[in-house]
Design an enzyme around this catalytic site. Structure first.
Site, PDB file in Angstrom:
ATOM      1  N   TYR A 101     -48.196  -9.812 -19.439  1.00 30.47           N
ATOM      2  CA  TYR A 101     -47.820 -10.109 -20.764  1.00 30.47           C
ATOM      3  C   TYR A 101     -49.292  -9.851 -21.627  1.00 30.47           C
ATOM      4  O   TYR A 101     -49.042  -9.602 -22.820  1.00 30.47           O
ATOM      5  CB  TYR A 101     -47.044 -11.528 -20.838  1.00 30.47           C
ATOM      6  N   HIS A 134     -43.951 -17.939 -19.836  1.00 26.37           N
ATOM      7  CA  HIS A 134     -43.814 -17.077 -18.863  1.00 26.37           C
ATOM      8  C   HIS A 134     -44.515 -17.655 -17.348  1.00 26.37           C
ATOM      9  O   HIS A 134     -44.541 -16.749 -16.712  1.00 26.37           O
ATOM     10  CB  HIS A 134     -44.218 -15.946 -19.104  1.00 26.37           C
TER      11      HIS A 134
END
Length: 755
Positions: free
Chosen positions: A278, A433
């Site tokens: 990410y 996440h």
């Protein structure tokens, strides 16, 4: 008297108006392009076209791509699909093509690209005012053009660049039409109407902030620019908002905006707490907005912010890749994502241009074989043409986590020849996440996974698999601790798999030392994953002539107030060749457990150790042999498992693992060695050195509970002795203990000898 005063006031007002008009007309008109391309930069590029091979080659490819799209016509369908569906992919292609068409108009001075861009934008402006929320009700923040605001923000980040490039091509009425019907309501939708999306510390919000900021810069709309930089002020908002996964909480008056997303997720080292997958995704908006701000608002000195964290983060991200350039799959991560992605092409170009032209970045750029069509890409192309490139060397390195660098981190050990790479995770949770896997690791040989991390349970942009979104197995499997190479107590995930608990804590680095000529070490502790249990993992990379390849030594200690079952899994790839123990097979497969990911593991084989021994398993993968040797005691168990139970839709890979189990243990240590050895040639059908060189692993008793000791004994009777002080990690401390009734002394937290 009044008449005189009145005349004086009129005169002053006249002078004031004259002064205002003078300022207005003497102010330089806003020039376009001024975000990514600039007037000066465009002139410079045009002069050098045809003489800079990498830039020219990229331009040829982009031109062919855009010309093909222009020939196909304009496609602006009413949105209806999830990721991977036609309308989703069509609008995604549009944002890419529009941005590239804008660049081509500026660089080639061909009006067909400006005309095409304008015509497509007019179609969006016709559609947008009456466009409802996307019909798919799957996101915590539904978009209009896409199923989630995140993709709407992606679109605007790219399209704002296209608008900047054709801004002067359009007349005032044309610009007003686009801004009134498309760009201003679009920016308001992302921010005012979706604060739960816009006002977060998360990669989603970074995209949202940058989308609003970029279009604000094009239109010179200071309100939008401030909103992007500092967040959306939320009125009449006194409740908490959560996403569908409970992965974040939005609170009133919490810091938000672009600067907040620079401050909080990035450590001073440039490590992004969500993980490299990410970080890679977020680097595009971070770097592209920084470039735009540097061009339009240089007084912000954005590339100097937080001691140059943006430039540092590019170097960090490149170091978070294996020898092949693939990102280490920490937290939610799709395997195979690499620095060849378009986001990293941009990041490398921008970091090179604004970061003192580091010649090692040219090495990465040359491998990427593509550049940005702007001044940063021109600069990289010139550097490569002039042979300024030097190798980008990835060495053993540690990165801290947390905004102040005090929330654990990531340790990477690389062998001298860079063929073996160990990644140990002792970081913070990683926002929504994050996974519940404190003190986990993955291990690579020649870029191939020897001990693998599962990554995420998702098929990105494959419509048949949940519309390309996260699968429910991401929660039930991939995030759970058993999915990772780390310790599990009583078949429960760390922090019981609860986001709020996990987000409160991070592991603590104990040692990171690569100074020894033969031995590199990374060590960390975790005290909060389980109540009343302390975990301490130490991993060592030993390079000695007595072994064909480096040894990975894994020491996992646990200390608990009561007796528990402790499991330590190792996920591998390949075919089992041999074991030095017998095991039970089952006529019928059953899930290993009922919850916390155990319900997704088939139990294939099992052995119960009857006495203290060194258990060994050898397997073959990619024409190399690997042996796991582990010190076991009576009643310890070794389980052979495979992912796939309770997975009716085949959403999970069928990867195998070994699990070493210590039932009803209170204080103990897993001592395991992973050895790379030998080769197999499928053409000549010759196997070389297919057996382990390790004869035995021994636990070595010390006269002090503050120390752990062990030995590795080879088949040629070489003994490698190790001692670790588990309570004092100071490099200057002198230690003196008895080891097997013999005195030894040393300085520093660990001891190693060979005889």
């Amino acid at each position: 008297m009044k008449t005189g005063l009145h005349t004086l006031l009129k005169h002053k007002i006249y002078l004031l108006l004259l002064w205002v008009l003078q300022i207005y007309f003497s102010s330089p008109a806003q020039e376009h392009p001024n975000l990514i391309l600039t007037k000066t930069g465009v002139k410079n590029i045009r002069k050098q076209l045809g003489s800079i091979p990498m830039f020219d080659n990229t331009l040829v490819k982009v031109k062919a791509e855009v010309d093909k799209e222009i020939q196909s016509g304009i496609h602006v369908p009413i949105p209806k699909d999830m990721a991977g569906g036609y309308t989703h992919d069509r609008h995604k292609k549009n944002w890419i093509i529009l941005q590239k068409a804008g660049l081509l108009y500026q660089l080639l001075e061909d009006e067909k690209y400006a005309m095409y861009t304008h015509n497509v934008l007019k179609e969006y402006a016709k559609m947008y005012p009456s466009l409802p929320l996307h019909p798919k009700k799957r996101s915590y923040a539904r978009g209009k053009i896409f199923w989630q605001c995140l993709n709407d923000a992606n679109w605007l980040v790219y399209v704002s660049q296209a608008y900047d490039c054709i801004y002067d091509y359009l007349d005032k009425d044309q610009r007003n039409y686009l801004e009134k019907n498309l760009f201003v309501p679009y920016a308001n939708f992302l921010s005012k109407e979706n604060p739960q999306f816009f006002n977060r510390i998360h990669n989603h919000s970074t995209w949202g902030n940058v989308a609003v900021g970029m279009i604000g810069l094009v239109m010179n709309n200071q309100e939008l620019i401030n909103r992007a930089l500092y967040g959306m002020k939320i009125e009449n908002f006194d409740h908490e908002l959560k996403d569908n996964d409970g992965g974040f909480i939005l609170k009133k008056d919490e810091k938000a905006g672009f600067f907040a997303n620079l401050d909080s997720p990035f450590s001073p080292d440039g490590y992004y707490t969500e993980g490299p997958y990410y970080q890679r995704y977020a680097m595009y908006p971070f770097m592209i907005f920084a470039q735009a701000l540097q061009n339009k608002k240089p007084e912000l000195k954005i590339f100097e912010y937080k001691d140059g964290v943006l430039i540092n983060s590019v170097n960090t991200l490149l170091n978070l890749t294996n020898i092949n350039g693939d990102f280490f799959p920490i937290n939610d991560a799709q395997k195979g994502m690499s620095y060849y992605s378009k986001e990293l092409v941009s990041a490398v170009n921008i970091a090179y241009y604004y970061g003192n032209n580091s010649p090692s970045l040219l090495d990465i750029a040359q491998k990427q074989n593509s550049v940005r069509l702007d001044q940063t890409g021109l600069s990289v192309s010139q550097g490569i043409k002039e042979n300024k490139r030097i190798p980008f060397s990835k060495n053993s390195i540690e990165f801290t986590d947390g905004s102040n660098g005090n929330e654990g981190g990531i340790g990477i050990l690389r062998s001298k020849d860079k063929q073996h790479e160990l990644v140990m995770k002792y970081s913070a949770h990683g926002l929504s996440h994050g996974h519940y896997d404190k003190l986990s690791f993955s291990y690579y040989h020649k870029g191939n996974e020897v001990m693998q991390d599962y990554g995420l349970a998702r098929f990105v942009n494959i419509e048949q698999k949940n519309g390309g979104g996260y699968l429910k197995e991401n929660k039930t499997w991939a995030k759970q601790t058993i999915a990772h190479n780390t310790i599990i107590q009583d078949e429960n995930s760390h922090f019981n798999g609860e986001y709020e608990k996990g987000s409160l804590h991070h592991s603590e680095k104990y040692i990171f030392d690569t100074s020894h000529p033969k031995l590199q070490i990374v060590s960390a502790k975790e005290s909060n994953a389980y109540q009343n249990t302390r975990l301490h993992r130490t991993m060592l990379l030993l390079e000695d002539l007595g072994f064909q390849k480096p040894l990975l030594i894994d020491i996992m200690q646990f200390v608990s107030n009561g007796a528990h079952q402790f499991d330590l899994p190792y996920y591998y790839h390949g075919q089992i060749i041999d074991t030095n123990f017998d095991f039970e097979t089952f006529d019928t497969l059953s899930p290993l457990g009922l919850k916390s990911g155990y319900q997704h593991l088939w139990l294939e084989n099992k052995t119960v150790i009857d006495d203290t021994k060194t258990a060994q398993i050898t397997w073959l993968h990619n024409d190399a042999f690997y042996t796991l040797s582990t010190f076991t005691k009576a009643k310890n168990e070794i389980l052979f498992t495979r992912i796939g139970a309770n997975d009716p839709r085949h959403n999970l890979r069928r990867d195998p693992s070994f699990i070493i189990r210590k039932p009803q243990s209170k204080n103990d240590t897993f001592i395991t060695v992973i050895e790379t050895h030998g080769t197999y040639n499928p053409v000549t059908e010759i196997a070389k050195n297919s057996s382990s060189s390790i004869k035995e692993i021994k636990e070595v008793k010390t006269d002090n509970e503050n120390y752990l000791g062990w030995k590795i004994i080879t088949k040629d009777d070489n003994e490698h002795t190790f001692v670790l002080c588990v309570t004092n990690n100071q490099k200057e401390t002198q230690h003196s203990i008895y080891l097997n009734n013999s005195p030894i002394q040393w300085i520093g937290p660990y001891y190693y000898s060979k005889n």
